[in-house]
Design an enzyme around this catalytic site. Structure first.
Site, PDB file in Angstrom:
ATOM      1  N   THR A   1       7.802  -1.932  16.385  1.00 44.59           N
ATOM      2  CA  THR A   1       8.823  -0.905  16.137  1.00 44.59           C
ATOM      3  C   THR A   1       8.211   0.467  16.428  1.00 44.59           C
ATOM      4  O   THR A   1       7.533   1.049  15.572  1.00 44.59           O
ATOM      5  CB  THR A   1       9.297  -0.965  14.668  1.00 44.59           C
ATOM      6  OG1 THR A   1       9.657  -2.303  14.345  1.00 44.59           O
ATOM      7  CG2 THR A   1      10.487  -0.046  14.457  1.00 44.59           C
TER       8      THR A   1
ATOM      9  N   TYR B   1     -10.878 -10.202   7.861  1.00 45.87           N
ATOM     10  CA  TYR B   1     -12.315 -10.459   7.765  1.00 45.87           C
ATOM     11  C   TYR B   1     -12.668 -11.912   8.021  1.00 45.87           C
ATOM     12  O   TYR B   1     -13.470 -12.519   7.325  1.00 45.87           O
ATOM     13  CB  TYR B   1     -12.890  -9.956   6.438  1.00 45.87           C
ATOM     14  CG  TYR B   1     -12.169 -10.385   5.175  1.00 45.87           C
ATOM     15  CD1 TYR B   1     -12.423 -11.597   4.567  1.00 45.87           C
ATOM     16  CD2 TYR B   1     -11.254  -9.531   4.590  1.00 45.87           C
ATOM     17  CE1 TYR B   1     -11.782 -11.967   3.406  1.00 45.87           C
ATOM     18  CE2 TYR B   1     -10.602  -9.882   3.426  1.00 45.87           C
ATOM     19  CZ  TYR B   1     -10.873 -11.103   2.838  1.00 45.87           C
ATOM     20  OH  TYR B   1     -10.226 -11.453   1.691  1.00 45.87           O
TER      21      TYR B   1
ATOM     22  N   GLY C   1       1.284  -0.197   9.762  1.00 44.04           N
ATOM     23  CA  GLY C   1       1.446  -0.361   8.329  1.00 44.04           C
ATOM     24  C   GLY C   1       0.463   0.478   7.547  1.00 44.04           C
ATOM     25  O   GLY C   1      -0.145   1.423   8.073  1.00 44.04           O
TER      26      GLY C   1
ATOM     27  N   ASP D   1      -9.820   3.029   2.160  1.00 45.50           N
ATOM     28  CA  ASP D   1      -9.839   2.369   3.467  1.00 45.50           C
ATOM     29  C   ASP D   1     -10.328   3.305   4.564  1.00 45.50           C
ATOM     30  O   ASP D   1     -11.002   2.881   5.505  1.00 45.50           O
ATOM     31  CB  ASP D   1      -8.442   1.875   3.840  1.00 45.50           C
ATOM     32  CG  ASP D   1      -8.051   0.588   3.150  1.00 45.50           C
ATOM     33  OD1 ASP D   1      -8.956  -0.181   2.765  1.00 45.50           O
ATOM     34  OD2 ASP D   1      -6.844   0.335   3.001  1.00 45.50           O
TER      35      ASP D   1
ATOM     36  N   LEU E   1      -9.279  -5.952  11.378  1.00 51.56           N
ATOM     37  CA  LEU E   1      -9.425  -5.683   9.945  1.00 51.56           C
ATOM     38  C   LEU E   1      -9.342  -6.958   9.115  1.00 51.56           C
ATOM     39  O   LEU E   1      -9.724  -6.950   7.941  1.00 51.56           O
ATOM     40  CB  LEU E   1      -8.362  -4.685   9.472  1.00 51.56           C
ATOM     41  CG  LEU E   1      -8.353  -3.310  10.144  1.00 51.56           C
ATOM     42  CD1 LEU E   1      -7.488  -2.344   9.338  1.00 51.56           C
ATOM     43  CD2 LEU E   1      -9.751  -2.748  10.327  1.00 51.56           C
TER      44      LEU E   1
ATOM     45  N   LYS F   1       0.810  -1.222   0.000  1.00 56.58           N
ATOM     46  CA  LYS F   1       0.000   0.000   0.000  1.00 56.58           C
ATOM     47  C   LYS F   1       0.845   1.274   0.000  1.00 56.58           C
ATOM     48  O   LYS F   1       0.403   2.303  -0.517  1.00 56.58           O
ATOM     49  CB  LYS F   1      -0.968  -0.007   1.183  1.00 56.58           C
ATOM     50  CG  LYS F   1      -2.058  -1.061   1.054  1.00 56.58           C
ATOM     51  CD  LYS F   1      -3.075  -0.952   2.169  1.00 56.58           C
ATOM     52  CE  LYS F   1      -4.175  -2.006   2.008  1.00 56.58           C
ATOM     53  NZ  LYS F   1      -5.245  -1.865   3.009  1.00 56.58           N
TER      54      LYS F   1
END
Length: 281
Positions: A153, A225, A129, A103, A223, A66
């Site tokens: 991180t 599914y 992310g 999103d 998230l 992405k």
């Protein structure tokens, strides 16, 4: 059948997007078929360039690309620019590629459908992310009071939040914690929303958070599914839960409209997604 649009990622074999996007095309009498395009890092540039060909509509983009696709595109919409992440690519008539992020709105619409209201909410977000960027931006724009990002991180989470804040005029309370920090338990206990935006749980075995840290008052969103171990543990602890299927459908509907200019048949898409998911399990 015309393979004009598909899903770029690695892995993609688990996706139900072909089922509900193809159902939307058929609903409108279009011959397009939505494909799965498993793509290695080495293949990404060539794959995206292929979208410029005549007859292509574009693509969706999923993990882990992405953010990696951003420099391969000609222009981004405002949200994609703000979060530095693209999940939808639209081929324009001149062959140029336009990147969007559906999103953000898809997440907020799905959250509210589950009875969750981000305004003035204290939120804990697992991950930093591309999907987490969209969620964080959506929460900020919707008026969340505080956001705690938990990530392996911390530096990556700090960079994500800095990018999000730089793109908005809102100023919620922000905190970044390492995944193993003892303060995570306190942050979760004081939150109303707990969101997993990592891929942990996709294997059906792992969970991003210990079950004992989940409180009954929470709305817990994954998230992914599917009925992940994370969601199973949340329900056992008495929390309300939502998997990522509704967000998938909502963001997919926005993508469909961007590709076609037609109104997305959301009910048709939701039913097709649910059926495809049931057939996989």
């Amino acid at each position: 059948m015309i393979a004009s649009v598909g899903l770029i990622g690695d892995p993609v074999k688990h996706s139900v997007s072909p089922a509900f996007q193809t159902a939307a095309f058929r609903h409108h009498g279009l011959p397009d078929t939505y494909m799965l395009w498993p793509t290695s890092t080495q293949e990404l540039t060539t794959r995206v360039a292929g979208l410029r060909a005549d007859g292509m509509r574009g693509a969706n983009v999923t993990l882990p690309y992405k953010t990696a696709v951003v420099p391969l595109l000609d222009e981004l919409d405002g949200i994609a620019t703000a979060v530095s992440a693209v999940n939808t690519i639209v081929r324009r008539a001149d062959g140029s590629l336009y990147g969007l992020n559906t999103d953000v709105l898809g997440f907020i619409q799905a959250l509210r459908a589950a009875g969750g209201e981000p305004r003035e909410a204290d939120c804990v977000l697992l991950g930093a992310g591309g999907s987490a960027r969209a969620v964080a931006y959506g929460l900020v724009m919707a008026g969340a009071r505080s956001i705690t990002v938990v990530n392996r991180t911390p530096e990556r989470a700090e960079a994500m939040l800095a990018d999000v804040l730089a793109a908005t005029e809102f100023d919620p309370q922000l905190q970044v914690l390492a995944s193993d920090a003892p303060e995570v338990a306190q942050a979760v206990a004081g939150a109303q929303l707990l969101i997993n935006a990592t891929s942990v749980g996709l294997d059906g075995r792992s969970s991003p958070l210990e079950a004992e840290r989940i409180a009954p008052h929470l709305l817990v969103v994954d998230l992914i599914y599917r009925n992940t171990p994370f969601l199973q543990a949340a329900r056992q602890r008495g929390a309300r839960t939502q998997n990522g299927l509704e967000m998938l459908v909502q963001q997919g509907a926005l993508a469909f409209e961007a590709w076609t200019g037609l109104t997305a048949p959301i009910a048709v898409m939701r039913a097709a997604a649910q059926q495809a998911l049931e057939e996989q399990t």
